[in-house]
Scaffold this motif. Sequence first.
Motif, short mmCIF file in Angstrom:
data_model
loop_
_atom_site.label_atom_id
_atom_site.label_comp_id
_atom_site.label_asym_id
_atom_site.label_seq_id
_atom_site.Cartn_x
_atom_site.Cartn_y
_atom_site.Cartn_z
N ALA A 396 0.73 -1.09 -0.15
CA ALA A 396 -0.05 -0.09 -0.12
C ALA A 396 0.80 1.16 -0.11
O ALA A 396 0.59 2.19 -0.81
N ARG A 397 1.71 1.27 0.80
CA ARG A 397 2.83 2.44 0.84
C ARG A 397 3.42 2.83 -0.55
O ARG A 397 3.42 3.86 -0.91
N TRP A 398 4.04 1.61 -1.07
CA TRP A 398 4.91 2.20 -1.94
C TRP A 398 4.08 2.24 -3.57
O TRP A 398 4.42 2.82 -4.55
N LEU A 434 -4.07 -0.44 -8.58
CA LEU A 434 -4.50 0.66 -7.93
C LEU A 434 -6.00 0.21 -7.22
O LEU A 434 -6.52 0.46 -6.19
N ALA A 435 -6.70 -0.75 -7.90
CA ALA A 435 -8.12 -1.35 -7.49
C ALA A 435 -7.96 -2.65 -6.48
O ALA A 435 -8.95 -2.80 -6.18
N GLU A 436 -7.02 -2.90 -6.49
CA GLU A 436 -6.75 -4.46 -5.62
C GLU A 436 -7.15 -3.85 -4.29
O GLU A 436 -6.02 -2.81 -3.61
N PRO A 437 -7.71 -4.63 -3.28
CA PRO A 437 -7.85 -4.22 -2.01
C PRO A 437 -6.48 -4.67 -1.15
O PRO A 437 -6.06 -5.74 -1.36
#
Length: 631
Positions: A396-398, A434-437
């Motif tokens: 999520a961070r990178w 970007l859409a991956e939870p």
Amino acid sequence: MGSLMSGVRPAARHEISRADIDLLARGCAGADVARLLRRAERSRRLLMLRAVLDEAERHPAAAAGPVPPPGDAWDLLERVEQESPFDLEAVLAYPFVGNWAGHTLRRLRGSVDDPSPLWMQVGHVHGIAAAAAIRAGLGIQVLIPVRDDTVALPTLGVAHLPNRVNASSAREQEAPVAELCSASGRTEIRRGGTIVRLPSELTGEAPGWSGLRRLTAVSGKHTLSLLLDDVDPYRGLYGPRRPAPTKDAELHAWQRELEEAWNLVCHHLPQQAGAMSTVLTALVPVPAPGPFQVASASSGDAFGGVVMSRPENPAMLAATLVHETQHIVLGGLLHLVGLHDNDPEARLYAPWRDDPRPVGGLFQGVYAFFGVTRFWRAVYRAQDEATQRAAAFEFARWRAATWRALDAMTDVPALTAIGKRVLKQIREEMEPWLAEPVAEDAAAAAEKVAGDHRVAWLLHHVRPDERTVTEMTDAWLYAISHPQSEAAPGHRDLPADALIPDTNASWVRTRADLICCGAVPSRTLDSPFCADVEAGASSADQAFAADDHVEAWHGYRAEIASSASPATSWVGFALAWASLGTEPGSELLLRRPALVREVYHRLSALGHRPEPDALAGWIAARWPHALPAQD
């Protein structure tokens, strides 16, 4: 001198296809493309070596020392090529031979300073040639410079030769040189009264000799083999360094973690393992800058070499190796095609750096962290309980950081057509991610750490217009002295803030460290470091890390009201206030923190201490166009 240059004659042009560039851009290139880059680097290395020798001929100081002319080393390298081309390649391709060539060439051309005698730096070429000859089993006798009481033989190690000559040995006292003799498989190096005999197994230890050790990891059909270089004077990035031998316990720790890290790479990124094992050849260990921080770097002159500290766990080591491989590969590609103009102006925000970056620097960062994001995504998708929470946070961070940097480069005019194509390929590869939870707590922690860095960066590097600060200060003073008057909204044409890089910028990371401690299981508050972080954190930082944003908001406001009013308190206040809800004042403080803080400080100097949220809200209402467009 013809045979050694045969690999760089015009007939041996190096080209890379658009298809291979696309593979590199998407992170899908294998060992074949990596070998193509290595071949090109071999030619470049020879050209650099020839350029060093040619430039040295024009500098009297380069020939002022007691070692033979540099051309003698070239002749010896040609002898090695005839007897054992493999050993020649091993030495010429060694990353830190490239560092030496680049640093020396820049010094000869007057673009870098170095306190050592020029003849000594140029004379290192004799150590390079001697190393190749020793590997090939040739009989040689040559004088080599002594730097810091050592003689360096790239790919092999260093001999330690303290000067123990007596007063009558004037020549040895005045000239820091050693005589190397090698014959019939035996090599000794003499300096005055000190003699070092190299062991038959050069990677071993002997009195006065430190050989290079090797780290090897095998996973399936892929083998990663790295020379651990802690002694070569040109193993760093910014000029010669003294040897810093690694203790056996640390060496074993590197070996253990490398084996686990390589298993992770081969399991999660098998399509890249071949390229990585082809590219990476040497590792220089350095101390970590701090807990949870990894120092890592590579150089365009040192293809295949990585300078890094040992990360806290194998997964972080794997991610760091991926990161540096991306840098090295992009550096090799840049030697073949232009991706951007060489604009040195540092003006762009990089979510992974404390300083503003030029276009080339941000391009490198995007490509490197694209690889890091790909790695953590693969680890997270594997659903391994042992790594899933950490992988969710890192992914999520990178992912967010890389995408933000990609957006910043969208309309940069310095990009070439190929550079734009590479970034477009990266964007197309990343966009579905970007859409991956991602686990909600991991995503929230990543967003907090990112916000902390962004606001701190703005506070340190972006300066408000002096006239604007004065106008706002005067307007506030007028408003409190004339409470009944109705003030019209301010001018629409407020000058923009100026980017003025603070070269000494660094900030306290306690709040971010606390968030990381809570986000990643291996960084629990039970660990010594996390316990120390928590003990040293303010109550406001502790509240913010625990998602008690109301308590944090009050705590940071109290810190700002104190006489110290540190920058970290303003950053924390902005983040805590924004977490409680979006309004113009909180948005202004997030995106123009230096403006609000400067007006506050100006008022404080005049004896007024408004509440920071009241001041930010008042500015946003009085000057609605002070709020910049969403970046």
